[in-house]
Write an enzyme that holds these catalytic residues in place. Structure first.
Site, mmCIF file in Angstrom:
data_model
loop_
_atom_site.group_PDB
_atom_site.id
_atom_site.type_symbol
_atom_site.label_atom_id
_atom_site.label_comp_id
_atom_site.label_asym_id
_atom_site.label_seq_id
_atom_site.Cartn_x
_atom_site.Cartn_y
_atom_site.Cartn_z
ATOM 1 C CE LYS A 100 0.357 7.728 27.833
ATOM 2 N NZ LYS A 100 0.650 8.999 27.155
ATOM 3 C CD GLN A 133 -0.240 17.701 29.191
ATOM 4 O OE1 GLN A 133 0.636 17.799 28.336
ATOM 5 N NE2 GLN A 133 -1.394 17.123 28.946
ATOM 6 C CG HIS A 182 -5.620 7.171 21.751
ATOM 7 N ND1 HIS A 182 -6.060 7.373 23.031
ATOM 8 C CD2 HIS A 182 -4.413 7.790 21.667
ATOM 9 C CE1 HIS A 182 -5.156 8.060 23.706
ATOM 10 N NE2 HIS A 182 -4.144 8.351 22.901
ATOM 11 C CD GLN A 235 3.078 19.970 23.843
ATOM 12 O OE1 GLN A 235 2.233 20.855 23.918
ATOM 13 N NE2 GLN A 235 2.837 18.732 24.263
ATOM 14 C CB SER A 265 -0.756 9.700 19.698
ATOM 15 O OG SER A 265 -1.917 10.266 20.235
ATOM 16 C CG HIS A 290 -7.061 11.603 22.410
ATOM 17 N ND1 HIS A 290 -6.375 10.911 21.443
ATOM 18 C CD2 HIS A 290 -6.128 12.317 23.070
ATOM 19 C CE1 HIS A 290 -5.093 11.204 21.503
ATOM 20 N NE2 HIS A 290 -4.914 12.050 22.482
ATOM 21 N N GLY A 321 -4.130 15.252 18.681
ATOM 22 C CA GLY A 321 -4.636 14.411 17.598
ATOM 23 C C GLY A 321 -4.115 12.990 17.652
ATOM 24 C CB ALA A 322 -2.607 10.416 16.690
HETATM 25 P P1 AMP Z 1 -2.160 14.108 23.670
HETATM 26 O O1 AMP Z 1 -2.918 14.174 22.391
HETATM 27 O O2 AMP Z 1 -1.313 12.903 23.803
HETATM 28 O O3 AMP Z 1 -1.466 15.397 24.001
HETATM 29 O O4 AMP Z 1 -3.262 13.941 24.802
HETATM 30 C C1 AMP Z 1 -4.354 14.815 24.906
HETATM 31 C C2 AMP Z 1 -5.068 14.548 26.204
HETATM 32 O O5 AMP Z 1 -5.503 13.192 26.216
HETATM 33 C C3 AMP Z 1 -4.153 14.724 27.425
HETATM 34 O O6 AMP Z 1 -4.887 15.318 28.474
HETATM 35 C C4 AMP Z 1 -3.771 13.316 27.757
HETATM 36 O O7 AMP Z 1 -3.453 13.131 29.114
HETATM 37 C C5 AMP Z 1 -5.042 12.575 27.403
HETATM 38 N N1 AMP Z 1 -4.755 11.159 27.167
HETATM 39 C C6 AMP Z 1 -3.800 10.644 26.357
HETATM 40 N N2 AMP Z 1 -3.786 9.298 26.444
HETATM 41 C C7 AMP Z 1 -4.751 8.968 27.330
HETATM 42 C C8 AMP Z 1 -5.239 7.741 27.864
HETATM 43 N N3 AMP Z 1 -4.718 6.567 27.500
HETATM 44 N N4 AMP Z 1 -6.243 7.788 28.756
HETATM 45 C C9 AMP Z 1 -6.795 8.969 29.152
HETATM 46 N N5 AMP Z 1 -6.385 10.161 28.689
HETATM 47 C C10 AMP Z 1 -5.382 10.165 27.792
#
Ligand code: AMP
Length: 285
Positions: free
Chosen positions: A149, A153, A34, A61, A186, A37, A31-32
């Site tokens: 990014k 992971q 952007h 995690q 986020s 996502h 979430g959060a």
């Molecule tokens: P998170 O919510 O931060 O766990 O991210 C969820 C998914 O979005 C993960 O697969 C991240 O790698 C991807 N993600 C986060 N930030 C970016 C970004 N700036 N560009 C592309 N994918 C992203």
């Protein structure tokens, strides 16, 4: 967009969809929401008839309870943004829904979970594999979308999918950046304006490594680390130039078919990560 809070609700919806012979894409997030996502949602929509996004701040995690508590959770605006992208379904489960009981299993991640991010965040990747396994089991998507990014992971999840022989294609999508190069995250909302200005040094330093091929990868990494450390608001944790398959440091610029530079740093109190391919690029698993 339909919103589901239970696994059974989502599964009923998906089995109805599957009767129409559709392909399903999954975008797991915390979430959060952007633009990073949303780009994953767009990738999924281009390749699947049905796209499911999940939002779940996964407690297993986080090794720092304060970090977990502080994690932004703007659910209303997340729903609005996903709606605007025409995402088909949102899975928004509670902790109890995902973890009715304590998880005990751990996976041999062949050392990928104890280097770089894993070193700074013990247990982090075991938590990631637990939740992504549960999400893949629930949704049973044809494809699942992740961002470059969080490249380490992506490697860990690829390893987990291979281990369990899961019938899903993993897709690694390019990092979406702000106009000045800062990777969208986020966590960026926590940056003060001075920290926001400083934060751009992370991507800038990584991109500069692409032009450092006259010195060794090790030296380029050390110089980059020093550059970050010289800024009063930045405390670098690591900067390494590695083989993109193993995340082991490379000795020369031809040392692996795909080479990636990865870094983590605290900017003020906010921990940021980023990476840039030096040779080769992102790929489909
Ligand atoms: P998170 O919510 O931060 O766990 O991210 C969820 C998914 O979005 C993960 O697969 C991240 O790698 C991807 N993600 C986060 N930030 C970016 C970004 N700036 N560009 C592309 N994918 C992203």
């Amino acid at each position: 967009m339909q919103v589901f809070k239970t696994r059974s609700g989502l599964r009923t919806y998906l089995s109805e969809q599957r009767r129409k012979q559709v392909q399903v894409g999954l975008v797991p997030t915390m979430g959060a929401i952007h633009q990073g996502h949303l780009s994953l949602v767009e990738h999924s929509k281009a390749e699947n008839e049905v796209t499911v996004c999940s939002i779940f701040v996964n407690p297993t995690q986080f090794n720092d309870p304060e970090d977990l508590e502080k994690y932004p959770r703007p659910v209303e605006s997340d729903i609005e943004q996903l709606n605007n992208t025409s995402c088909d379904a949102l899975f928004l489960p509670s902790v109890k829904e995902m973890y009715p009981e304590k998880e005990h299993w751990q996976l041999d991640l062949e050392g990928l979970d104890i280097l770089l991010e894993g070193k700074s965040r013990p247990g982090h990747y075991q938590g990631v594999t637990q939740i992504v396994k549960k999400l893949l089991d629930t949704v049973q998507p044809d494809r699942a979308y992740f961002g470059q990014k969080d490249y380490q992971q992506f490697l860990v999840i690829s390893r987990m999918v291979r281990h369990f022989n899961l019938p899903v294609k993993l897709v690694c999508c390019p990092t979406v950046r702000e106009a000045d190069g800062l990777a969208m995250s986020s966590r960026n909302v926590h940056l003060s304006s001075g920290e926001r200005e400083a934060a751009v040094l992370l991507s800038r330093t990584l991109f500069r490594i692409r032009e450092s091929t006259k010195i060794s990868p090790g030296k380029a990494a050390r110089q980059g680390f020093q550059t970050l450390g010289q800024h009063p608001l930045i405390t670098p944790e690591y900067l390494e130039v590695t083989d993109a398959e193993t995340l082991q440091p490379v000795q020369d610029w031809n040392g692996a078919p795909r080479i990636i530079a990865l870094a983590a740093a605290r900017v003020g109190e906010t921990r940021l990560i980023d990476n840039v391919f030096i040779r080769g690029g992102y790929y489909y698993y």
